[in-house]
Design an enzyme around this catalytic site. Structure first.
Site, PDB file in Angstrom:
ATOM      1  N   GLU A  14      -6.259 -10.752  -1.210  1.00  0.00           N
ATOM      2  CA  GLU A  14      -7.108 -10.494  -0.027  1.00  0.00           C
ATOM      3  C   GLU A  14      -8.567 -10.406  -0.449  1.00  0.00           C
ATOM      4  OE1 GLU A  14      -5.652  -7.117   2.225  1.00  0.00           O
ATOM      5  OE2 GLU A  14      -3.569  -7.647   1.870  1.00  0.00           O
ATOM      6  N   GLU A  72       0.794  -1.235   0.000  1.00  0.00           N
ATOM      7  CA  GLU A  72       0.000   0.000   0.000  1.00  0.00           C
ATOM      8  C   GLU A  72       0.826   1.285   0.000  1.00  0.00           C
ATOM      9  OE1 GLU A  72      -2.814  -0.515   3.198  1.00  0.00           O
ATOM     10  OE2 GLU A  72      -3.488  -2.437   2.423  1.00  0.00           O
TER      11      GLU A  72
HETATM   12  O1  9MR Z   1      -7.675  -7.992   8.456  1.00  0.00           O
HETATM   13  C1  9MR Z   1      -6.770  -7.139   9.106  1.00  0.00           C
HETATM   14  C2  9MR Z   1      -7.410  -6.591  10.378  1.00  0.00           C
HETATM   15  O2  9MR Z   1      -7.606  -7.633  11.311  1.00  0.00           O
HETATM   16  C3  9MR Z   1      -6.535  -5.499  10.976  1.00  0.00           C
HETATM   17  O3  9MR Z   1      -7.221  -4.906  12.073  1.00  0.00           O
HETATM   18  C4  9MR Z   1      -6.237  -4.457   9.920  1.00  0.00           C
HETATM   19  C5  9MR Z   1      -5.333  -3.354  10.452  1.00  0.00           C
HETATM   20  O4  9MR Z   1      -5.047  -2.419   9.461  1.00  0.00           O
HETATM   21  O5  9MR Z   1      -5.583  -5.082   8.815  1.00  0.00           O
HETATM   22  C6  9MR Z   1      -6.407  -6.001   8.174  1.00  0.00           C
HETATM   23  O6  9MR Z   1      -5.769  -6.514   7.032  1.00  0.00           O
HETATM   24  C7  9MR Z   1      -5.398  -5.556   6.041  1.00  0.00           C
HETATM   25  C8  9MR Z   1      -4.182  -6.120   5.330  1.00  0.00           C
HETATM   26  O7  9MR Z   1      -3.167  -6.410   6.242  1.00  0.00           O
HETATM   27  C9  9MR Z   1      -3.677  -5.148   4.261  1.00  0.00           C
HETATM   28  N1  9MR Z   1      -4.726  -4.787   3.356  1.00  0.00           N
HETATM   29  C10 9MR Z   1      -5.978  -4.338   3.928  1.00  0.00           C
HETATM   30  C11 9MR Z   1      -6.477  -5.375   4.957  1.00  0.00           C
HETATM   31  C12 9MR Z   1      -7.819  -4.957   5.505  1.00  0.00           C
HETATM   32  O8  9MR Z   1      -7.697  -3.774   6.216  1.00  0.00           O
END
Ligand code: 9MR
Length: 383
Positions: free
Chosen positions: A261, A156
């Site tokens: 994802e 990102e």
């Molecule tokens: O699914 C993840 C969630 O449990 C966390 O709280 C969050 C924190 O930013 O991150 C989520 O996963 C993210 C992933 O690592 C990167 N892309 C976006 C995902 C959804 O936010």
């Protein structure tokens, strides 16, 4: 077109149940078996799933998926909580889980502006940041050298308009941080696949940003093997056309494409409401949480159709796609129950919160079964 030999044909027949006999071991119908030979089918797993605390979920993960990503525990705030201290307790368990189940193991993520340990966010000058990147990337990648199959090296890094996101990395090192990150990862494990991973990168402007970013890394001698399209999607967007254009654009750069994802929200988005501000308090609002108990059949069907059309496109480009990973095992676990509004009930995955396959699961499985039937028919006509 590849030649289909008789043993492959037999494989098809077994999968379809056409050749079933009590003495013959048939491949169990599952996502990973149905898409074997097309691409890996992965899932993100959380800490309790890594520790096999939930036996039902564990059985489902092992039956359906052949690739895993850690949903959180490999992020810098967990794995490198203090400058001179790493915590590999959970990451060791995660890798051991993948190895035990013979899965493709994906590492998520090395350099990301979010979920940073507080000490990292405070780094101010370029010398300190360079030292951090070298230590962080080299230590983690070499620890799992030969055991992790691919890494999200940078996550990102782009704004929606395709420009580079302001982050502690960009502020201290300028855009070279991207090149350095990929070089450091390749030095630590020359054989592991290295990815740039981001969301909304099927949108034209952001896609252009990814292309520029990749070209810049390559021009400056960095090794990059793939682009991870996160795939946090909606029922009606992005369009299949934009997804297809993105698959083609990234593979034209000589890169592998992974959907890393995947989930499809079925809930209203506060940003779509006129004048809505996500900071407004929508918690507990019935308008924003329309299906607190069950998902109406009409929406189940829409979700099933959306997933079927997405997977149809994936199959069309299976030569370019190496992995499709869902962001979670089942609806009850999805991050989308708490984002962008906390405490809603969302239904974005193929398994419901009781771990039962949904209509969307059947639509994806059926797609592959129909394709196999077509191949059997063609083969029969030829002979
Ligand atoms: O699914 C993840 C969630 O449990 C966390 O709280 C969050 C924190 O930013 O991150 C989520 O996963 C993210 C992933 O690592 C990167 N892309 C976006 C995902 C959804 O936010």
């Amino acid at each position: 077109m590849k030649l289909i030999n008789n043993s492959i044909l037999l494989g098809f027949l077994f999968t379809l149940g056409i050749c079933n006999s009590q003495n013959t071991k048939t491949a169990q119908a599952s996502l990973k078996n149905n898409f074997k030979g097309d691409f890996y089918i992965g899932t993100a797993i959380n800490a309790s799933q890594i520790e096999e605390k939930d036996t039902k979920a564990d059985a489902l993960i092992r039956k359906e998926f052949n690739s895993i990503t850690a949903e959180n525990i490999m992020k810098s705030m967990f794995v490198h909580p203090e400058k001179d201290r790493y915590d590999f307790a959970m990451t060791d368990k995660f890798v051991a889980y993948g190895e035990k189940n013979k899965m493709f193991i994906h590492g998520h993520t090395l350099i990301w502006h979010s979920q940073l340990a507080p000490w990292m966010a405070k780094i101010k000058d370029s010398t300190e940041m360079k030292a951090f990147m070298k230590d962080h990337i080299s230590t983690i990648v070499s620890k799992y050298k030969g055991r992790i199959n691919s890494w999200d090296v940078v996550n990102e890094a782009l704004n929606e308009d395709g420009t580079l996101r302001k982050s502690v990395f960009l502020n201290t090192l300028g855009e070279n941080y991207l090149i350095d990150a990929f070089k450091l990862a390749a030095q630590a494990d020359p054989n592991v696949d290295l990815y740039y991973n981001d969301y909304n990168i099927c949108e034209p402007k952001k896609r252009e940003g990814v292309i520029k970013l990749v070209e810049n890394i390559k021009t400056h001698g960095g090794k990059i093997d793939g682009v991870g399209i996160q795939g946090h999607w909606r029922l009606d967007s992005p369009s299949l056309e934009e997804i297809e254009k993105s698959i083609l654009a990234y593979s034209k750069l000589g890169l592998k494409v992974a959907f890393t994802e995947l989930d499809v929200t079925v809930l209203p988005n506060p940003w779509d409401l006129q004048g809505a501000d996500v900071n407004q308090n929508f918690e507990g609002s019935a308008e924003m949480n329309p299906y607190p108990k069950t998902l109406p059949d009409s929406i189940q069907t829409k979700l099933a159709e959306r997933y079927a059309s997405i997977f149809k496109l994936f199959l069309k480009h299976k030569d370019k796609i190496c992995r499709v990973t869902f962001w979670g095992v089942h609806d009850g676990q999805s991050w989308l129950n708490d984002w962008p509004i906390k405490g809603r009930t969302n239904y974005p995955l193929l398994f419901d919160s009781n771990l039962k396959p949904k209509k969307a699961y059947n639509s994806v499985m059926r797609l592959k079964e129909l394709q196999n039937k077509e191949l059997v028919k063609k083969h029969a006509l030829k002979n």
